[in-house]
Design a protein around this motif. Structure first.
Motif, PDB file in Angstrom:
ATOM      1  N   LYS A  40      15.012  -4.576  10.125  1.00  0.00           N
ATOM      2  CA  LYS A  40      14.885  -5.222   8.813  1.00  0.00           C
ATOM      3  C   LYS A  40      15.758  -6.467   8.708  1.00  0.00           C
ATOM      4  O   LYS A  40      15.412  -7.426   8.011  1.00  0.00           O
ATOM      5  CB  LYS A  40      15.232  -4.228   7.715  1.00  0.00           C
ATOM      6  CG  LYS A  40      14.190  -3.111   7.566  1.00  0.00           C
ATOM      7  CD  LYS A  40      14.632  -2.049   6.587  1.00  0.00           C
ATOM      8  CE  LYS A  40      13.597  -0.927   6.507  1.00  0.00           C
ATOM      9  NZ  LYS A  40      14.036   0.170   5.612  1.00  0.00           N
ATOM     10  N   ALA A 100      13.807  -9.116  10.536  1.00  0.00           N
ATOM     11  CA  ALA A 100      12.689  -9.594   9.712  1.00  0.00           C
ATOM     12  C   ALA A 100      13.173 -10.279   8.438  1.00  0.00           C
ATOM     13  O   ALA A 100      12.377 -10.786   7.660  1.00  0.00           O
ATOM     14  CB  ALA A 100      11.780  -8.425   9.355  1.00  0.00           C
ATOM     15  N   ARG A 119       8.182 -16.309   8.592  1.00  0.00           N
ATOM     16  CA  ARG A 119       7.055 -15.389   8.779  1.00  0.00           C
ATOM     17  C   ARG A 119       6.103 -15.867   9.878  1.00  0.00           C
ATOM     18  O   ARG A 119       5.400 -15.054  10.468  1.00  0.00           O
ATOM     19  CB  ARG A 119       6.293 -15.206   7.460  1.00  0.00           C
ATOM     20  CG  ARG A 119       7.121 -14.595   6.354  1.00  0.00           C
ATOM     21  CD  ARG A 119       7.622 -13.216   6.728  1.00  0.00           C
ATOM     22  NE  ARG A 119       8.645 -12.765   5.774  1.00  0.00           N
ATOM     23  CZ  ARG A 119       9.782 -12.208   6.116  1.00  0.00           C
ATOM     24  NH1 ARG A 119      10.062 -12.005   7.389  1.00  0.00           N
ATOM     25  NH2 ARG A 119      10.647 -11.832   5.203  1.00  0.00           N
ATOM     26  N   VAL A 173       8.343 -14.543  12.995  1.00  0.00           N
ATOM     27  CA  VAL A 173       8.679 -13.122  13.121  1.00  0.00           C
ATOM     28  C   VAL A 173       7.700 -12.304  12.289  1.00  0.00           C
ATOM     29  O   VAL A 173       7.519 -12.567  11.090  1.00  0.00           O
ATOM     30  CB  VAL A 173      10.130 -12.842  12.634  1.00  0.00           C
ATOM     31  CG1 VAL A 173      10.457 -11.362  12.788  1.00  0.00           C
ATOM     32  CG2 VAL A 173      11.131 -13.698  13.396  1.00  0.00           C
ATOM     33  N   MET A 199       6.523  -8.150  11.446  1.00  0.00           N
ATOM     34  CA  MET A 199       6.931  -6.750  11.573  1.00  0.00           C
ATOM     35  C   MET A 199       5.760  -5.841  11.240  1.00  0.00           C
ATOM     36  O   MET A 199       5.072  -6.042  10.241  1.00  0.00           O
ATOM     37  CB  MET A 199       8.100  -6.470  10.620  1.00  0.00           C
ATOM     38  CG  MET A 199       8.668  -5.069  10.710  1.00  0.00           C
ATOM     39  SD  MET A 199      10.143  -4.923   9.654  1.00  0.00           S
ATOM     40  CE  MET A 199      10.685  -3.278  10.055  1.00  0.00           C
TER      41      MET A 199
END
Length: 621
Positions: free
Chosen positions: A425, A428, A454, A457, A459
C-alpha cells in the motif's frame, strides 16, 4: 515527516455499541461525527448559492411583490368599512366598486406571483441540490483510502441521501415560510403602527415572548436534530452492512442477532423522532397561547376604543385581520424551524465531510517520471528509511530499507500482520510513510501527480472488485482508450479469453453488481487483465491469486512469467506456489525483512522460508 492520518480498519461497517440504548445526553455517535471547522457550514452554503445570486434575488423580489399584494387586503377592508360603505349608503357606488376591483386584482396578482415564485425557486433549489450531491460524490472519491477504512460507506450514503433530503425539504418549503413570516412582520408592523400607534405598539410588544419561544425552541431542537440525524445514519449503516454481508449472515445464522441489533438502533431512531415531535408540540402550544392572548387583548381594548369613538371600526377590523395573518404563520414558522434544525444538523455533517482533506495530498509542484529506456522495462523501487504507524498506534514498519531493481519480480511472504500488505500500500501510495521516502526511479512518490503515479504503478488486490457493466468495460478500466483488440489481447495473455468467450454474450456480457454473474476466480482473472492492459512499469499483486483454484493459479502463473518480463513486480502471497515465478523472495516478520534471496537459495537453507516451504510440500502430499 508528517504522520499519516490513518486508522486501523473498522471491524464492520457500523460497529457502534448496541448492547443498550444510551441516554439522550452524551450520545454523539462518535464514529459518525466528523470535526467541522468554524465557518465551514456557512461557507458551504454561501458557495452553493454564490453562482445563483441573480436568480435568488429575482425569486426574493417575486415573493416581496406577492406579500405586498397579500397584505393589501386588510387595508382595503378597513377602507371599505370606514369609507366605501358609508359612501354606498349615500348612493356613491364608485368607492365600493373600486375596493372590490382592487381586492380581486390583489388576489389574482398574489396567485400569479406565488406561482412564478414557486417555479423559479424550485429551479434554484434543484440546482443547489444537484451541485451538492455532485460535490459529495466527487469529494468522497478524492479522499484517501484510510478515510474510507474508518468512515463507512453507509454513512456516506446517509450524507448524500438522508441529509441532502433534509436540505431539500428546507429549500422547497421552509425558506418560503421564513421569508413570508419576515415580510409579514415588516409589512404588518408598519401597517399597524401607521393605522394606529397604540394598537401597533401592543402588537409589536407581543413579538417579544414569541421571539423568546423561538430562541428556546432552536436551542433545544438543535441538540435533538443532531442526535436524530446520526440515529438515521446508524440505521442506514446497519442495513447496508447486513445486506452487503448477506452470505455470511445466512451461513452463520446471524439473522436473529442482526435483528436484535437493528431493533436497538431503530428504537434509538424512534426515540429521537419522538423527542423532535415533543419539542415541536411545546413550541406550537406556547406560540398559540401568546398569539391568542395578544389578539384577545387587542380586540377588547380596540372595541372599548371604538365604543368611545377614539378608534374607527375599520381600523380595528384591519388590525385583527393583520394580527391573524401574522400569528397564523407562527405555527408554520415552527415547521420551518423543524426543517431548519434538521437541515442545519445535516448541513453541518456534510460540511464536516467536505472539509476533510486527503491524507495523501497532491503535490504542489508535481514532477514527471524519467522516460522509460525500452519497450517494456520496469522501474527501480527504493524504500529509504521508511517508517509507518497507524494513527491508533502500533508501528507496523520500523526502520525499513529496501531496493528493488528495475525488472525484478519479488515475492513477499510472511505471517499475518508481518507488514506485507502495508509495504504494497505504501508503494501504491494508498498511504504515505510516517518517515522516510518511497522512490520510483529516484522520484519520491509524494512528488508525483496521481495520474502520473497510476500510469507507473498498478495494484491488483484480493477482492477483485468489478463494476456493473460488461466484461470488456471492466477490463478497459485499465486503459479507457483501449481498442477491442487490445482488450482481448490482454485477456488472452492472462488466460481469461476462453471463459469470457463462453459467456452468453462474450465480452459484452453484463457481469452485474460486484461481478456477481461470474465466479470469484473469473473475477480475479478479469482484474488481472485490467491491470495488464494498463501496462504499468510496476505491478503489485496483493494476494491476488487467492480466489483461484490450483489449475487457474497455474494458468495465471504461466501467463505472468511472460507478461512480467522486464516489469518490476511485487507479489504478496500466502500460497508459496506463487513465489515460483519470482526472481527474489523476501520473508517479513514484525515489519522487518528476516530473509532475502532467490527461491532456490532460501529453500535450500535452514531458515523460516525453508520451513514454510517444507510444510507446504507436506500439505500437498
Amino acid at each position: 515527516m508528517t504522520a499519516p492520518t490513518t486508522a486501523a480498519p473498522a471491524t464492520a461497517d457500523g460497529d457502534e455499541p448496541v448492547a443498550e440504548v444510551p441516554d439522550r445526553a452524551g450520545d454523539p455517535f462518535d464514529r459518525d461525527v466528523l470535526p467541522t471547522p468554524p465557518g465551514a457550514t456557512s461557507g458551504l452554503l454561501r458557495s452553493l448559492l454564490a453562482p445563483m445570486k441573480a436568480r435568488v434575488a429575482f425569486t426574493s423580489f417575486l415573493l416581496l411583490l406577492q406579500q405586498a399584494a397579500v397584505q393589501a387586503g386588510p387595508l382595503l377592508v378597513a377602507y371599505a368599512i370606514d369609507r366605501a360603505v358609508p359612501a354606498f349608503r349615500e348612493d356613491r357606488h364608485g368607492p365600493l366598486m373600486a375596493v372590490g376591483a382592487a381586492y380581486l386584482l390583489c388576489s389574482v396578482a398574489s396567485g400569479g406571483l406565488q406561482y412564478a415564485f414557486i417555479r423559479a425557486s424550485a429551479r434554484v433549489n434543484q440546482d443547489v441540490l444537484l451541485d451538492l450531491r455532485g460535490r459529495i460524490f466527487r469529494h468522497a472519491q478524492a479522499l484517501s483510502v484510510d478515510f474510507h477504512e474508518r468512515y463507512t460507506s453507509g454513512r456516506l450514503i446517509s450524507r448524500s441521501t438522508t441529509d441532502v433530503e433534509s436540505l431539500r425539504e428546507l429549500l422547497n418549503e421552509g425558506l418560503q415560510e421564513l421569508i413570508t413570516v419576515i415580510l409579514s412582520f415588516v409589512y404588518i408592523s408598519a401597517m399597524l403602527l401607521w393605522l394606529d400607534l397604540g394598537l401597533g405598539a401592543v402588537a409589536v410588544a407581543s413579538f417579544v415572548p414569541l421571539y423568546l419561544l423561538v430562541r428556546n425552541y432552536r436551542r433545544r431542537a438543535g441538540r435533538v436534530y443532531t442526535l436524530r440525524s446520526t440515529a438515521i445514519a446508524a440505521v442506514i449503516v446497519k442495513f447496508v452492512e447486513t445486506m452487503n454481508g448477506i452470505r455470511p449472515v445466512r451461513a452463520f445464522r446471524r439473522e436473529d442477532a442482526n435483528d436484535a441489533e437493528f431493533a436497538v438502533l431503530n428504537k434509538r431512531h424512534e426515540r429521537t423522532n419522538g423527542d423532535a415531535l415533543l419539542e415541536m408540540a411545546r413550541y406550537v402550544v406556547g406560540s398559540r397561547l401568546v398569539a391568542n392572548t395578544a389578539v384577545a387583548l387587542i380586540v377588547l381594548w380596540g372595541a372599548y376604543r371604538v365604543a368611545g369613538g377614539s378608534l374607527e371600526l375599520g381600523v380595528l377590523a384591519a388590525a385583527v385581520l393583520y394580527l391573524r395573518r401574522l400569528y397564523d404563520p407562527i405555527d408554520r414558522l415552527g415547521m420551518f424551524l423543524n426543517s431548519y434544525q434538521s437541515a442545519a444538523a445535516s448541513l453541518e455533517k456534510i460540511a464536516g465531510l467536505l472539509a476533510q482533506t486527503p491524507s495523501v495530498p497532491e503535490p504542489a509542484t508535481p514532477r514527471e517520471l524519467p522516460p522509460l529506456e525500452s519497450e517494456h522495462p520496469g522501474r527501480e523501487v527504493v524504500f529509504d528509511g521508511v517508517r509507518f504507524a497507524y494513527r491508533t498506534g502500533g508501528e507496523i514498519l520500523p526502520r525499513f530499507d529496501l531496493t528493488l531493481p528495475a525488472g525484478q519480480t519479488v515475492a513477499v511472504v510472511g505471517s499475518t500482520g508481518a507488514g506485507k500488505s502495508t509495504l504494497a500500500k505504501l508503494l501504491a501510495r494508498f498511504y504515505d510513510p510516517s518517515a522516510g521516502r518511497v522512490l520510483l526511479d529516484g522520484v519520491d512518490l509524494r512528488e508525483l501527480s496521481v495520474p502520473e503515479l497510476r500510469r507507473g504503478v498498478v495494484m491488483v488486490t484480493q477482492e477483485a472488485f468489478l463494476f456493473s457493466g460488461t466484461v470488456a468495460d471492466n477490463i478497459a478500466i485499465g486503459r479507457p482508450d483501449a481498442t477491442r483488440e487490445e482488450i482481448e489481447r490482454a485477456a488472452k495473455a492472462i488466460g481469461a479469453h476462453e471463459f469470457i468467450s463462453a459467456l452468453p454474450d462474450g465480452y459484452d456480457t453484463d457481469v452485474r453488481k460486484r461481478g456477481g454473474r461470474i465466479s470469484a476466480g473469473q473475477r480475479q482473472l478479469v482484474a488481472f487483465a485490467r491491470a495488464l492492459l494498463a501496462d504499468p512499469a510496476v505491478l503489485i499483486l496483493d494476494e491476488a491469486t487467492s480466489s483461484l483454484d490450483i489449475p487457474g493459479e497455474r494458468a495465471v502463473q504461466r501467463a505472468m512469467s511472460t507478461v512480467l518480463q522486464g516489469r518490476t513486480a511485487v507479489v504478496i502471497a500466502h500460497r508459496l506456489s506463487t513465489v515460483e515465478i519470482a526472481d527474489r523472495v523476501l520473508v517479513m516478520e514484525h515489519g522487518r525483512i528476516v530473509e532475502d534471496g532467490s527461491p532456490a537459495e532460501l529453500i535450500a537453507g535452514t531458515g523460516r522460508f525453508a520451513d514454510l516451504h517444507r510444510a507446504w510440500r507436506d500439505s500437498l502430499a
